[in-house]
Design a protein around this motif. Structure first.
Motif: not given
Length: 395
Positions: A296-301, A303-309, A339-343, A357-362
């Motif tokens: 996930y993209r953070k406010a400072n640009g 990325l912060s990872p989060k693992v999902f099953k 908003p912006g580029t996530h992975r 990569a994918f882009t999130l639009h808010i």
């Protein structure tokens, strides 16, 4: 996720006032008047407000206070979320008067109506050894809600509750509780044991793996599933000892295609969609834990990872597993989206594989509200069965 108003509201407090008045706390003036004070309050503030009304209406001395609560326990309408602030009131009045074991006994009796796991924690913080003696008694209780209280109340990192710092530092004093419960007949109880083990794994991974190995050496049929759930954080983190215990080789030979992002531009409220393909290129059957990581993209640009099953599969040599996953990107009270580029990245047996990569639009209207549907923090996580119903499987 229920809201504060759905759990504790003026109807709740009016009914609680009637119950307490009938139980000996007439006229329950404070409770009858506190419903109007709840508007706009978060869940925790509502609990505090009702708790203070209970303390004002019930007798000041603990023995008489407890008599009223026990009289309320005999009334069928005394159930559900109205009991939650009563639990808190019992703990506060008992601690003020220096009452220990009788208060824990009362909280155990209240727990089948709605868990007292938060109310018992101050007792464990005050005198761990003394409280653990009571918890061991609970492990032999016929009611699964009380047995679960022994495990859940002693969790080092119980969500939405103060940590038990002594057990964060050294979890071993509570291990006899878990040893007594890991083969419990109730899934509700076993799930709490697994969550307790997962808490331990966050601070003492080696200890958690050793506990799990000991249980697997003397298992019930349900033990492998409990251990998998209890070591889930270590598996997501790629802990080699945890993976090896569960039969997953971090060095497994696989060919990975993907993640193939099908939705390169995602609007908040929509789904990220990606495909993947995994082939066993080795000569032996491969036991695979296939997860995915959203960075996930953070406010400072950054990325912060989060693992999902994603899935758990055994693949024979040459066998291929493919699939498509839809990952919702919804507004959450626990995460602010930017908003912006996530992975998105695949992870197999704790090891990273392809990334895309994918882009999130808010939309502007979501950005203005912090894209949080519950800005006052009134959403409440619930990990208990509906009050008055039997525990599933008997968590």
């Amino acid at each position: 996720m229920p809201t504060a108003d759905e759990l504790i509201n003026p109807r709740t407090t009016d009914l609680l006032a009637s119950v307490m008045a009938a139980a000996g706390a007439a006229p329950a003036t404070a409770l009858r008047g506190c419903g109007v004070l709840l508007e706009g309050l978060t869940f925790s503030r509502r609990v505090t407000t009702v708790k203070e009304a209970v303390l004002a209406d019930l007798p000041d001395a603990y023995p008489a206070f407890a008599d009223v609560v026990r009289a309320a326990l005999r009334r069928p309408e005394f159930t559900g979320w109205m009991t939650f602030p009563v639990n808190a009131a019992v703990a506060e009045r008992a601690r003020r008067d220096g009452v220990f074991e009788p208060a824990l006994d009362l909280l155990a009796d209240l727990s089948p109506l709605l868990t007292a796991e938060m109310a018992v924690r101050p007792f464990f913080s005050a005198d761990l050894s003394r409280a653990l003696d009571r918890a061991m008694r609970w492990t032999r209780h016929p009611d699964p809600h009380v047995r679960r209280l022994a495990s859940e109340g002693t969790r080092p990192r119980l969500p939405w509750a103060p940590r038990l710092t002594a057990l964060v530092t050294d979890p071993t004093p509570a291990l006899p509780v878990l040893d007594a419960l890991y083969r419990d007949v109730s899934e509700y109880v076993r799930r709490s044991v697994a969550n307790h083990l997962n808490d331990i794994s966050r601070d003492h991974p080696g200890t958690a793996v050793a506990i799990a190995a000991r249980w697997l050496a003397e298992p019930a049929p349900t033990t492998p599933a409990l251990v998998r759930h209890g070591l889930r954080t270590l598996v997501k983190a790629g802990d080699r000892d945890a993976l090896a215990l569960l039969g997953h080789d971090p060095g497994v030979r696989v060919r990975v295609v993907g993640p193939d992002v099908r939705t390169p531009r995602v609007r908040l409220g929509e789904d990220l969609v990606f495909g993947y393909e995994v082939t066993n290129t080795g000569t032996r059957t491969a036991r695979l834990v296939i997860d995915y990581v959203v960075h996930y993209r953070k406010a400072n640009g950054s990325l912060s990872p989060k693992v999902f099953k994603l899935t758990r599969r055994d693949l024979a040599p040459g066998e291929c597993r493919s699939g498509v996953r839809r990952h919702p990107l919804r507004p959450l009270s626990t995460r602010r989206h930017h908003p912006g580029t996530h992975r998105v990245e695949l992870q197999i047996n704790g090891q990273p594989y392809g990334s895309n990569a994918f882009t999130l639009h808010i939309p502007p209207e979501a950005a203005l509200t912090g894209n949080d549907p519950s800005p006052s923090g009134q959403g409440v996580p619930v990990d208990v069965p509906p009050p008055g119903q039997a525990a599933p499987g008997a968590h």
